[in-house]
Each structure stands twice: as structure tokens, then as C-alpha cells.
Design an enzyme around this catalytic site. Structure first.
Site, short mmCIF file in Angstrom:
data_model
loop_
_atom_site.label_atom_id
_atom_site.label_comp_id
_atom_site.label_asym_id
_atom_site.label_seq_id
_atom_site.Cartn_x
_atom_site.Cartn_y
_atom_site.Cartn_z
N LYS A 4 3.83 -9.01 5.01
CA LYS A 4 3.60 -9.15 6.44
C LYS A 4 4.94 -9.02 7.16
CE LYS A 4 -0.73 -10.31 5.65
NZ LYS A 4 -1.82 -9.33 5.88
N SER A 33 -3.82 -4.01 6.19
CA SER A 33 -3.39 -5.06 7.12
C SER A 33 -2.06 -4.77 7.80
CB SER A 33 -3.31 -6.41 6.40
OG SER A 33 -2.22 -6.43 5.50
#
Length: 231
Positions: A80, A17
Site C-alpha cells: 500500500k 488494489s
């Protein structure tokens, strides 16, 4: 235990990701004092701390790569990039990121063929420049994927909005039922640098293959964002 709690904690990357910034098989250190300490800085989140302590004026900055406890399940760690700060309005329209209703510029680098979930696919690589001048690389599979057109998100006070650099293959703050807005308390620390990386082509028992599985060019690489001219 003291080092892991108060200075650096190691994490490994199990998914794609955050490509191209982070690869599956990367091992990194997270700097714990970056934003002070919360109960999630300590094992099992059992420290009797409300909010954050020893933070001073240290807060997450746009472009920082952070590790945080998933708001819907604090037993799970996510990594993230901070995109939205408290009070910001965030939206994605036709794959293009907007912050406070201004389009975030991106410059195409080229096409990249990568392995994703066991499949080979072609991604478009861009350099995205966030407000403040932070530059980082992202991957886009296309501009018409499920998370490429969203409503507006208004980041609440004391919370942050984070996205994966692999924009079409990331469950992040755009998915409010899973991640959503990240409370400052849930942030474990700022990703600092890689200390090891392996391509995973050898098992622990195949020690004779180990020297050829290490990504030597990624060892001890910093993770912090590059800051260019302010936008």
C-alpha cells in the site's frame, strides 16, 4: 538468500488494489535497507530482533509504497502507499482525503475503463498531492462507497497509515479489523522498481504466446512517488 534478505526481495501483484500505480501481473523488487531491518526482513520472521536495527534516521515518508506484514496475520504480505505518519489525523469524507483536518487536493485526469474482478467498469482518475508535495495517481469508482466516509483515525507513535491507490477497491488501514495501523516493525521495505509485467493471457505451457503477454512499457519502471511543490 543474502541478496533477498539484505538488499532486494521480489514480489508480485495479485490484486488491483494499487491501480493505476501497480497492475495485476506486475513483478517488483522491494528495497530492504530503506528503513533498516526488523525480524520481518528475514525468512519466516525468525530473527531475534526487537524493533528495527541499522535504521539511523531512515523512516517511511508520506507517499512511499511499502510492503508490510499484515498486522492481523503476519504470514500475509500487503502493499500500500503511506498516507499517514505517527501523530497524524486521517479521515475520508465523501471520497475526499483529509490529513490533519486539511483537505488533500486532487486534480481530475479523466475517465478510465478498466477490468476489475472480471468486470469492466469506469473509474475516475485523479492526481492527488499529499502534504510535502508528493504527487501520485488514484482511481475512484465514486465518492459514496463504503470506505468513502470514515471517522477520524489518529496514527499512534511507531505506526503508519496506508491506503491503496484504487481507493474504492482496497482493504487498507481504513479497515481496522483487518489492517489498521501498521507497526514500523512490520514493514518489509520500500517498493523500488518493476522488473517484469505480464497481462496473464498465456499459461506457462503456452510458451509461443509469451512475447505477446509481456507489458514491455512497464519493464524497469520506478515506483517511487513524484515530488512537486510543497503544499
Amino acid at each position: 538468500l543474502l541478496i533477498r534478505t539484505f538488499l532486494f526481495e521480489p514480489f508480485n501483484i495479485p490484486s488491483g488494489s494499487m491501480k493505476p500505480t501497480l497492475e495485476v501481473g506486475d513483478y517488483l523488487f522491494v528495497y530492504k535497507p530503506a528503513y533498516g531491518f526488523s525480524r520481518y526482513s528475514f525468512p519466516l520472521g525468525m530473527a531475534p530482533i526487537e524493533g528495527r536495527v541499522w535504521a539511523g534516521d531512515k523512516e517511511p515518508q508520506r507517499g512511499d509504497v511499502i510492503v508490510f506484514k499484515l498486522p492481523t496475520n503476519p504470514s500475509i504480505d500487503y502493499i500500500k502507499r503511506v498516507i499517514g505518519l505517527p501523530g497524524d489525523t486521517i479521515q475520508v469524507t465523501e471520497g475526499q482525503l483529509y490529513i490533519n483536518r486539511r483537505k488533500v487536493p486532487r486534480t481530475m485526469v479523466g475517465l478510465k475503463k478498466i477490468e476489475e474482478n472480471g468486470y469492466s467498469m469506469t473509474m475516475t482518475e485523479y492526481i492527488e498531492t499529499l502534504p510535502g508535495g508528493v504527487m501520485h495517481r488514484i482511481y475512484e469508482e465514486a465518492d459514496d462507497r463504503p470506505l468513502d466516509n470514515t471517522g477520524e483515525y489518529v496514527v499512534p507513535e511507531g505506526h503508519y497509515f496506508a491506503m491503496g491507490d484504487n481507493r474504492d477497491n482496497s482493504q487498507d488501514s481504513r479497515v481496522t479489523s483487518l489492517v489498521g495501523y501498521i507497526p514500523l516493525e512490520n514493514i518489509v521495505g520500500r517498493a523500488s522498481f518493476l522488473f517484469f509485467s505480464t497481462n496473464g493471457y498465456a499459461s506457462l505451457a503456452e510458451f509461443w504466446k509469451w512475447p505477446w503477454t509481456v507489458r514491455y512499457n512497464r519493464l524497469f519502471q520506478p515506483i517511487g512517488p513524484v515530488r512537486g511543490d510543497a503544499e
